[in-house]
Design a protein around this motif. Structure first.
Motif, PDB file in Angstrom:
ATOM      1  N   ILE A 153      39.582  81.021  54.878  1.00  0.00           N
ATOM      2  CA  ILE A 153      38.944  82.056  54.052  1.00  0.00           C
ATOM      3  C   ILE A 153      38.588  83.279  54.893  1.00  0.00           C
ATOM      4  CG2 ILE A 153      36.880  82.606  52.682  1.00  0.00           C
ATOM      5  CD1 ILE A 153      36.935  79.645  51.741  1.00  0.00           C
ATOM      6  N   SER A 154      38.068  83.039  56.100  1.00  0.00           N
ATOM      7  CA  SER A 154      37.710  84.161  56.972  1.00  0.00           C
ATOM      8  C   SER A 154      38.950  84.977  57.351  1.00  0.00           C
ATOM      9  CB  SER A 154      37.001  83.660  58.230  1.00  0.00           C
ATOM     10  OG  SER A 154      37.887  82.933  59.058  1.00  0.00           O
ATOM     11  N   GLN A 155      40.084  84.294  57.564  1.00  0.00           N
ATOM     12  CA  GLN A 155      41.323  84.998  57.887  1.00  0.00           C
ATOM     13  C   GLN A 155      41.802  85.855  56.717  1.00  0.00           C
ATOM     14  OE1 GLN A 155      42.704  85.234  60.879  1.00  0.00           O
ATOM     15  NE2 GLN A 155      41.040  83.946  61.614  1.00  0.00           N
ATOM     16  N   ILE A 156      41.582  85.362  55.503  1.00  0.00           N
ATOM     17  CA  ILE A 156      41.927  86.140  54.307  1.00  0.00           C
ATOM     18  C   ILE A 156      41.130  87.436  54.263  1.00  0.00           C
ATOM     19  CG2 ILE A 156      41.787  86.185  51.780  1.00  0.00           C
ATOM     20  CD1 ILE A 156      42.347  83.132  51.853  1.00  0.00           C
ATOM     21  N   PHE A 157      39.815  87.342  54.531  1.00  0.00           N
ATOM     22  CA  PHE A 157      38.963  88.524  54.509  1.00  0.00           C
ATOM     23  C   PHE A 157      39.335  89.505  55.615  1.00  0.00           C
ATOM     24  CE2 PHE A 157      36.007  85.872  51.953  1.00  0.00           C
ATOM     25  CZ  PHE A 157      35.808  86.766  50.902  1.00  0.00           C
ATOM     26  N   VAL A 158      39.620  88.974  56.805  1.00  0.00           N
ATOM     27  CA  VAL A 158      40.003  89.843  57.929  1.00  0.00           C
ATOM     28  C   VAL A 158      41.284  90.592  57.594  1.00  0.00           C
ATOM     29  CG1 VAL A 158      40.856  89.857  60.304  1.00  0.00           C
ATOM     30  CG2 VAL A 158      38.854  88.495  59.723  1.00  0.00           C
ATOM     31  N   PHE A 159      42.266  89.874  57.060  1.00  0.00           N
ATOM     32  CA  PHE A 159      43.557  90.491  56.735  1.00  0.00           C
ATOM     33  C   PHE A 159      43.380  91.582  55.689  1.00  0.00           C
ATOM     34  CE2 PHE A 159      47.578  90.924  54.550  1.00  0.00           C
ATOM     35  CZ  PHE A 159      48.492  90.916  55.590  1.00  0.00           C
ATOM     36  N   PHE A 160      42.603  91.304  54.634  1.00  0.00           N
ATOM     37  CA  PHE A 160      42.439  92.288  53.572  1.00  0.00           C
ATOM     38  C   PHE A 160      41.588  93.477  54.005  1.00  0.00           C
ATOM     39  CE2 PHE A 160      44.156  89.120  50.650  1.00  0.00           C
ATOM     40  CZ  PHE A 160      44.955  89.936  49.864  1.00  0.00           C
ATOM     41  N   THR A 161      40.801  93.316  55.048  1.00  0.00           N
ATOM     42  CA  THR A 161      40.090  94.467  55.610  1.00  0.00           C
ATOM     43  C   THR A 161      41.088  95.489  56.120  1.00  0.00           C
ATOM     44  OG1 THR A 161      38.208  93.100  56.270  1.00  0.00           O
ATOM     45  CG2 THR A 161      38.421  95.236  57.353  1.00  0.00           C
ATOM     46  N   TYR A 162      42.090  95.018  56.881  1.00  0.00           N
ATOM     47  CA  TYR A 162      43.137  95.910  57.381  1.00  0.00           C
ATOM     48  C   TYR A 162      43.930  96.521  56.220  1.00  0.00           C
ATOM     49  CZ  TYR A 162      42.324  93.253  61.695  1.00  0.00           C
ATOM     50  OH  TYR A 162      41.752  92.644  62.787  1.00  0.00           O
ATOM     51  N   TYR A 163      44.228  95.695  55.223  1.00  0.00           N
ATOM     52  CA  TYR A 163      45.009  96.140  54.069  1.00  0.00           C
ATOM     53  C   TYR A 163      44.284  97.245  53.306  1.00  0.00           C
ATOM     54  CZ  TYR A 163      47.051  95.844  49.365  1.00  0.00           C
ATOM     55  OH  TYR A 163      47.610  96.127  48.149  1.00  0.00           O
ATOM     56  N   PHE A 164      42.995  97.039  53.039  1.00  0.00           N
ATOM     57  CA  PHE A 164      42.239  98.024  52.264  1.00  0.00           C
ATOM     58  C   PHE A 164      41.971  99.302  53.050  1.00  0.00           C
ATOM     59  CE2 PHE A 164      40.945  94.274  49.627  1.00  0.00           C
ATOM     60  CZ  PHE A 164      41.541  94.727  48.459  1.00  0.00           C
ATOM     61  N   LEU A 165      41.977  99.218  54.372  1.00  0.00           N
ATOM     62  CA  LEU A 165      41.870 100.439  55.179  1.00  0.00           C
ATOM     63  C   LEU A 165      43.070 101.358  54.933  1.00  0.00           C
ATOM     64  CD1 LEU A 165      40.517  99.143  58.622  1.00  0.00           C
ATOM     65  CD2 LEU A 165      39.376 100.746  57.088  1.00  0.00           C
ATOM     66  N   ILE A 166      44.247 100.759  54.848  1.00  0.00           N
ATOM     67  CA  ILE A 166      45.459 101.544  54.572  1.00  0.00           C
ATOM     68  C   ILE A 166      45.419 102.091  53.150  1.00  0.00           C
ATOM     69  CG2 ILE A 166      47.978 101.440  54.351  1.00  0.00           C
ATOM     70  CD1 ILE A 166      47.964  99.330  56.565  1.00  0.00           C
ATOM     71  N   ILE A 167      45.027 101.253  52.194  1.00  0.00           N
ATOM     72  CA  ILE A 167      44.923 101.696  50.800  1.00  0.00           C
ATOM     73  C   ILE A 167      43.935 102.856  50.677  1.00  0.00           C
ATOM     74  CG2 ILE A 167      44.234 101.022  48.461  1.00  0.00           C
ATOM     75  CD1 ILE A 167      46.841  99.771  49.295  1.00  0.00           C
ATOM     76  N   SER A 168      42.798 102.740  51.366  1.00  0.00           N
ATOM     77  CA  SER A 168      41.775 103.787  51.319  1.00  0.00           C
ATOM     78  C   SER A 168      42.301 105.098  51.893  1.00  0.00           C
ATOM     79  CB  SER A 168      40.529 103.349  52.102  1.00  0.00           C
ATOM     80  OG  SER A 168      39.980 102.179  51.558  1.00  0.00           O
ATOM     81  N   ASP A 195      47.122  77.169  65.938  1.00  0.00           N
ATOM     82  CA  ASP A 195      46.009  77.554  65.066  1.00  0.00           C
ATOM     83  C   ASP A 195      46.534  77.765  63.649  1.00  0.00           C
ATOM     84  OD1 ASP A 195      43.766  78.481  63.843  1.00  0.00           O
ATOM     85  OD2 ASP A 195      43.416  80.163  65.201  1.00  0.00           O
ATOM     86  N   PHE A 196      46.429  76.720  62.826  1.00  0.00           N
ATOM     87  CA  PHE A 196      47.019  76.771  61.497  1.00  0.00           C
ATOM     88  C   PHE A 196      46.177  77.556  60.489  1.00  0.00           C
ATOM     89  CE2 PHE A 196      49.037  73.151  63.528  1.00  0.00           C
ATOM     90  CZ  PHE A 196      50.369  73.384  63.216  1.00  0.00           C
ATOM     91  N   SER A 197      44.977  77.961  60.875  1.00  0.00           N
ATOM     92  CA  SER A 197      44.183  78.815  59.985  1.00  0.00           C
ATOM     93  C   SER A 197      44.828  80.189  59.826  1.00  0.00           C
ATOM     94  CB  SER A 197      42.752  78.965  60.516  1.00  0.00           C
ATOM     95  OG  SER A 197      42.733  79.696  61.727  1.00  0.00           O
ATOM     96  N   LYS A 198      45.670  80.568  60.804  1.00  0.00           N
ATOM     97  CA  LYS A 198      46.354  81.871  60.741  1.00  0.00           C
ATOM     98  C   LYS A 198      47.510  81.866  59.740  1.00  0.00           C
ATOM     99  CE  LYS A 198      43.907  83.853  64.031  1.00  0.00           C
ATOM    100  NZ  LYS A 198      43.081  82.755  64.505  1.00  0.00           N
ATOM    101  N   LEU A 199      47.789  80.700  59.123  1.00  0.00           N
ATOM    102  CA  LEU A 199      48.807  80.648  58.071  1.00  0.00           C
ATOM    103  C   LEU A 199      48.459  81.594  56.932  1.00  0.00           C
ATOM    104  CD1 LEU A 199      49.598  76.830  57.851  1.00  0.00           C
ATOM    105  CD2 LEU A 199      51.268  78.636  58.298  1.00  0.00           C
ATOM    106  N   ALA A 200      47.165  81.785  56.704  1.00  0.00           N
ATOM    107  CA  ALA A 200      46.721  82.691  55.639  1.00  0.00           C
ATOM    108  C   ALA A 200      47.252  84.094  55.876  1.00  0.00           C
ATOM    109  CB  ALA A 200      45.194  82.704  55.567  1.00  0.00           C
TER     110      ALA A 200
END
Length: 259
Positions: free
Chosen positions: A28-43, A112-117
């Motif tokens: 879940i934390s990896q999902i939030f981290v990834f979408f932080t980068y994504y929304f920076l580009i969208i913004s 580190d399989f949490s990075k699969l997200a």
């Protein structure tokens, strides 16, 4: 060796799933981290229609390719990323006594399989970008796209190996490692051509991020017909050669802790 690698892969996965809630929270934390980068580009694109001629979905195509390569390495080659631990605690001495290559053993040591997200989200954004760009996916362009993704994986693997080599000299190489991996990744999420000439030169000929998702991207989206741009991902494979050589050189001249 392939059978042994998959055996280690299963053991790593089992050990991480022993603590299910910890694993789920990491995902879940990896999902939030990834979408932080994504929304920076969208913004950014809420203020600008394009960045030096690159549209939102062209930038997101860059973003997805570089993040798929980086997250793949963090999943399967995390041991190389943490190579300094082997030198600090003296466990590298134990690896030297085994009949397998050091690099192979280090690769098997930690995943580190949490990075699969991050990988899955990168693939989703890649698919959305291709759909929105309405690019005609010929056989040639599909092959080029796969080569771009593969070159991203190879480039980050090379950088991980290079930073592991650096640890033979400094033991801790965190600052330089973060500069080349996280720092380089954040810049390469955008088309390299938007930066100044000095940055373009560094990312073209010293650390060839531009050969992953800039020069081939120009060919892929029809902004250039240069054959050199089409062939530029080859530089990432060439870059891997001196990285592995330096690692093997470091292993050869490694001085045991004596413990």
């Amino acid at each position: 060796m392939v059978k042994l690698y998959f055996s280690h892969l299963k053991q790593n996965l089992k050990s991480q799933l022993e603590y299910k809630w910890s694993f789920i929270m990491s995902l879940i934390s990896q999902i939030f981290v990834f979408f932080t980068y994504y929304f920076l580009i969208i913004s950014l694109f809420t203020k600008f229609n394009n960045i030096k001629g690159f549209s939102l979905y062209e930038v997101l195509l860059c973003f997805s390719i570089i993040n798929i390569g980086f997250s793949f390495n963090e999943i399967f080659f995390k041991g190389i990323d943490k190579f300094e631990d082997f030198i600090i605690d003296g466990s590298l001495d134990r690896l030297l006594l085994r009949p397998y290559g050091i690099l192979f053993q280090v690769m098997c040591s930690k995943m580190d399989f949490s990075k699969l997200a991050r990988t899955f989200h990168g693939i989703i954004i890649l698919i959305i970008s291709l759909y929105k760009l309405n690019i005609e996916l010929t056989i040639g362009k599909i092959i080029l796209l796969l080569v771009m993704i593969l070159s991203s994986i190879v480039l980050f693997f090379g950088i991980f190996v290079l930073m592991a080599s650096y640890c033979f000299v400094t033991v801790h190489g965190l600052e330089v490692k973060n500069l080349l991996t996280d720092g380089g990744k954040h810049m390469a999420q955008y088309p390299i051509g938007i930066f100044k000439k000095g940055v373009i030169f560094i990312f073209s000929f010293i650390i060839p991020y531009a050969s992953v998702n800039y020069y081939p991207l120009l060919y892929f989206v029809g902004k250039s017909n240069s054959v050199w741009y089409l062939l530029s991902p080859i530089l990432c494979f060439i870059y891997l050669i001196p990285c592995i050589y330096l690692f093997n050189y470091g292993v050869k001249h490694y001085t045991s802790t004596g413990s």
